[in-house]
Scaffold this motif. Structure first.
Motif, mmCIF file in Angstrom:
data_model
loop_
_atom_site.group_PDB
_atom_site.id
_atom_site.type_symbol
_atom_site.label_atom_id
_atom_site.label_comp_id
_atom_site.label_asym_id
_atom_site.label_seq_id
_atom_site.Cartn_x
_atom_site.Cartn_y
_atom_site.Cartn_z
ATOM 1 N N ARG A 54 0.840 -1.202 0.000
ATOM 2 C CA ARG A 54 0.000 0.000 0.000
ATOM 3 C C ARG A 54 0.875 1.253 0.000
ATOM 4 O O ARG A 54 1.996 1.248 0.491
ATOM 5 C CB ARG A 54 -0.918 0.016 1.233
ATOM 6 C CG ARG A 54 -0.187 0.128 2.553
ATOM 7 C CD ARG A 54 -1.159 0.016 3.714
ATOM 8 N NE ARG A 54 -0.493 0.183 5.006
ATOM 9 C CZ ARG A 54 -0.301 1.343 5.590
ATOM 10 N NH1 ARG A 54 -0.694 2.450 4.992
ATOM 11 N NH2 ARG A 54 0.293 1.421 6.769
ATOM 12 N N GLY A 55 0.343 2.308 -0.545
ATOM 13 C CA GLY A 55 1.082 3.557 -0.587
ATOM 14 C C GLY A 55 1.204 4.173 0.791
ATOM 15 O O GLY A 55 0.303 4.066 1.617
ATOM 16 N N VAL A 56 2.339 4.807 1.048
ATOM 17 C CA VAL A 56 2.589 5.442 2.337
ATOM 18 C C VAL A 56 2.895 6.912 2.119
ATOM 19 O O VAL A 56 3.733 7.260 1.298
ATOM 20 C CB VAL A 56 3.774 4.764 3.064
ATOM 21 C CG1 VAL A 56 4.007 5.417 4.420
ATOM 22 C CG2 VAL A 56 3.499 3.279 3.236
ATOM 23 N N LEU B 97 12.238 10.691 2.250
ATOM 24 C CA LEU B 97 11.588 10.129 1.073
ATOM 25 C C LEU B 97 10.370 9.328 1.502
ATOM 26 O O LEU B 97 10.414 8.640 2.517
ATOM 27 C CB LEU B 97 12.567 9.211 0.325
ATOM 28 C CG LEU B 97 12.157 8.682 -1.048
ATOM 29 C CD1 LEU B 97 12.122 9.821 -2.051
ATOM 30 C CD2 LEU B 97 13.147 7.603 -1.503
ATOM 31 N N PRO B 98 9.248 9.414 0.784
ATOM 32 C CA PRO B 98 8.066 8.617 1.134
ATOM 33 C C PRO B 98 8.414 7.135 1.220
ATOM 34 O O PRO B 98 9.199 6.613 0.426
ATOM 35 C CB PRO B 98 7.099 8.892 -0.014
ATOM 36 C CG PRO B 98 7.503 10.234 -0.530
ATOM 37 C CD PRO B 98 8.989 10.270 -0.381
ATOM 38 N N SER B 99 7.819 6.431 2.189
ATOM 39 C CA SER B 99 8.137 5.029 2.421
ATOM 40 C C SER B 99 7.895 4.172 1.192
ATOM 41 O O SER B 99 8.634 3.231 0.919
ATOM 42 C CB SER B 99 7.312 4.505 3.598
ATOM 43 O OG SER B 99 7.599 5.238 4.763
ATOM 44 N N ARG C 74 6.407 7.448 8.304
ATOM 45 C CA ARG C 74 7.749 6.943 8.017
ATOM 46 C C ARG C 74 8.330 6.266 9.247
ATOM 47 O O ARG C 74 8.990 5.227 9.150
ATOM 48 C CB ARG C 74 8.661 8.072 7.542
ATOM 49 C CG ARG C 74 8.371 8.556 6.135
ATOM 50 C CD ARG C 74 9.575 9.320 5.564
ATOM 51 N NE ARG C 74 10.018 10.376 6.463
ATOM 52 C CZ ARG C 74 9.503 11.604 6.482
ATOM 53 N NH1 ARG C 74 8.526 11.923 5.651
ATOM 54 N NH2 ARG C 74 9.967 12.507 7.317
ATOM 55 N N LYS C 75 8.092 6.844 10.422
ATOM 56 C CA LYS C 75 8.583 6.253 11.677
ATOM 57 C C LYS C 75 7.906 4.908 11.916
ATOM 58 O O LYS C 75 8.568 3.916 12.291
ATOM 59 C CB LYS C 75 8.273 7.208 12.837
ATOM 60 C CG LYS C 75 8.596 6.665 14.222
ATOM 61 C CD LYS C 75 10.085 6.435 14.408
ATOM 62 C CE LYS C 75 10.444 6.218 15.875
ATOM 63 N NZ LYS C 75 9.709 5.125 16.518
ATOM 64 N N SER D 127 16.928 1.624 2.890
ATOM 65 C CA SER D 127 15.532 2.044 2.998
ATOM 66 C C SER D 127 15.300 2.853 4.262
ATOM 67 O O SER D 127 14.611 3.878 4.247
ATOM 68 C CB SER D 127 14.616 0.817 2.991
ATOM 69 O OG SER D 127 14.717 0.099 1.775
ATOM 70 N N LEU D 128 15.886 2.397 5.375
ATOM 71 C CA LEU D 128 15.730 3.120 6.637
ATOM 72 C C LEU D 128 16.361 4.510 6.549
ATOM 73 O O LEU D 128 15.798 5.491 7.040
ATOM 74 C CB LEU D 128 16.373 2.317 7.773
ATOM 75 C CG LEU D 128 15.685 1.013 8.152
ATOM 76 C CD1 LEU D 128 16.478 0.286 9.230
ATOM 77 C CD2 LEU D 128 14.264 1.273 8.642
#
Length: 222
Positions: free
Chosen positions: A90-92, A182-184, A99-100, A173-174
């Motif tokens: 799913r989009g984040v 940056l968006p997840s 993000r956290k 990624s983290l």
């Protein structure tokens, strides 16, 4: 029969699981709720081990180890399947809170996979040794050994992919989520891709395990 009794107990465990989940609040499952769900799941797994090769030996230790192997493998595969599918697909949004939350999920996913892999490896070695009758030669001279080799190979592939994610793509990624903001959904592209390959390898390993359960152990064919 023992087989029939085990299936009845297994069905009862599944019904208990459904009822327990049905009456829980439709919110994020907490540790207490997780524990309540884990009991029928663990009981169902025990009924499967009692009707397999381990149960046929009447050795309690072998049944317990096989049960633990099933639990660890299910935890590993289940975590990967859910993460590569509904959770990370799913989009984040790009806000800090989400993000956290996503980064915390990656850390917990890594911990679950790491402990599960350790458990799968330890119990798998024991099960394989007993199934081979204590002879490594049976790996290449029996049908059981051949299927076992396929399962080991597939689990190894999944393990290598998981290790690559853990030590290569996950740190990037983290960093992308925590530092560059940056968006997840964009930061996890590479991580999610490898995770899907890992899930395919695990699915194939589960199929091999199913085939292994229908093969006569090498210890009974010598």
């Amino acid at each position: 029969t023992h087989f029939g009794h085990a299936w009845i107990a297994g069905i009862a465990a599944l019904v208990m699981l459904i009822v327990t989940r049905r009456f829980q609040k439709p919110t994020l499952v907490q540790m207490r709720e997780m524990a309540m769900l884990a009991v029928p799941v663990a009981f169902f797994a025990a009924t499967r081990s009692s009707t397999g090769h381990a149960g046929a030996t009447d050795e309690l230790l072998r049944v317990v180890v096989d049960w633990a192997h099933l639990i660890f493998m299910s935890a590993w595969a289940g975590a990967v399947f859910l993460a590569s599918g509904p959770v990370l697909s799913r989009g984040v949004a790009s806000n800090a809170a989400e993000r956290k939350e996503c980064s915390d999920y990656l850390v917990s996913l890594s911990a679950i996979a790491t402990w599960s892999v350790a458990g799968v490896t330890a119990t798998g070695i024991y099960n394989a040794w007993r199934g081979l009758g204590g002879s490594t030669g049976a790996l290449t001279t029996t049908a059981y050994g051949t299927v076992l080799l396929w399962k080991i190979a597939l689990v190894t592939v999944a393990l290598l992919m998981g290790a690559y994610n853990r030590f290569s793509t996950m740190p990037r990624s983290l960093t992308a989520m925590r530092v560059s903001k940056l968006p997840s959904s964009k930061a996890l592209v590479g991580f999610r891709r490898v995770l899907r390959y890992e899930s395919l390898a695990l699915l194939a390993a589960i199929v091999a395990a199913a085939a292994l359960s229908t093969s006569d152990p090498a210890m009974t064919t010598h």
